[in-house]
Motif scaffolding. Structure first.
Motif, PDB file in Angstrom:
ATOM      1  N   ILE A   1      34.252  42.524  31.335  1.00 38.98           N
ATOM      2  CA  ILE A   1      34.767  41.279  31.896  1.00 38.98           C
ATOM      3  C   ILE A   1      36.417  40.996  31.909  1.00 38.98           C
ATOM      4  CG2 ILE A   1      34.856  38.738  31.374  1.00 38.98           C
ATOM      5  CD1 ILE A   1      31.927  39.075  30.615  1.00 38.98           C
ATOM      6  N   ALA A   2      36.923  41.538  30.750  1.00 41.27           N
ATOM      7  CA  ALA A   2      38.299  41.373  30.357  1.00 41.27           C
ATOM      8  C   ALA A   2      39.256  42.333  31.490  1.00 41.27           C
ATOM      9  CB  ALA A   2      38.850  41.970  29.010  1.00 41.27           C
ATOM     10  N   GLU A   3      38.812  43.460  31.736  1.00 42.61           N
ATOM     11  CA  GLU A   3      39.484  44.322  32.626  1.00 42.61           C
ATOM     12  C   GLU A   3      39.310  43.786  34.111  1.00 42.61           C
ATOM     13  OE1 GLU A   3      37.725  48.058  32.103  1.00 42.61           O
ATOM     14  OE2 GLU A   3      38.876  48.481  30.388  1.00 42.61           O
ATOM     15  N   ASN A   4      38.154  43.292  34.471  1.00 42.58           N
ATOM     16  CA  ASN A   4      37.888  42.731  35.758  1.00 42.58           C
ATOM     17  C   ASN A   4      38.728  41.079  35.861  1.00 42.58           C
ATOM     18  OD1 ASN A   4      36.087  44.438  36.396  1.00 42.58           O
ATOM     19  ND2 ASN A   4      34.324  43.563  36.012  1.00 42.58           N
ATOM     20  N   ALA A   5      38.765  40.529  34.790  1.00 42.79           N
ATOM     21  CA  ALA A   5      39.653  39.205  35.061  1.00 42.79           C
ATOM     22  C   ALA A   5      41.015  39.585  35.336  1.00 42.79           C
ATOM     23  CB  ALA A   5      39.332  38.577  33.871  1.00 42.79           C
ATOM     24  N   PHE A   6      41.474  40.687  34.400  1.00 41.73           N
ATOM     25  CA  PHE A   6      43.151  40.862  34.554  1.00 41.73           C
ATOM     26  C   PHE A   6      43.275  41.439  36.021  1.00 41.73           C
ATOM     27  CE2 PHE A   6      46.594  44.144  34.281  1.00 41.73           C
ATOM     28  CZ  PHE A   6      47.325  43.141  33.677  1.00 41.73           C
ATOM     29  N   ASN A   7      42.471  42.571  36.468  1.00 43.35           N
ATOM     30  CA  ASN A   7      42.590  42.848  37.587  1.00 43.35           C
ATOM     31  C   ASN A   7      42.741  41.930  38.815  1.00 43.35           C
ATOM     32  OD1 ASN A   7      42.974  45.498  36.701  1.00 43.35           O
ATOM     33  ND2 ASN A   7      40.602  45.952  37.156  1.00 43.35           N
TER      34      ASN A   7
END
Length: 75
Positions: free
Chosen positions: A47-53
């Motif tokens: 979730i964190a990686e997707n939100a950042f991307n």
């Protein structure tokens, strides 16, 4: 990102992809969402990686300028 499940936020947040959408007035669900993320580091990281991307691709000033410039180039 854990946020209230509101129509305006559903335009940006996809449940369990780049955030967690929770009924705003249910404290138990909020606590369960936090517990789930703490217990599931893979989901939390995803979730964190997707939100950042998503942020970098869609919501920085640079990405907004690029989008507007493309729109003007098509006029």
């Amino acid at each position: 990102i854990i946020c209230s499940d509101l129509p305006v936020l559903r335009e940006i947040i996809e449940h369990e992809v780049n955030g967690i959408l929770i009924q705003s007035d249910d404290q138990v669900l909020w606590a369960e969402a936090i517990s789930e993320l703490l217990a599931n580091p893979e989901l939390s990281k995803s979730i964190a990686e997707n939100a950042f991307n998503d942020f970098m691709l869609k919501y920085t000033w640079r990405s907004r300028v690029d989008l507007i410039s493309r729109d003007f180039a098509n006029v």
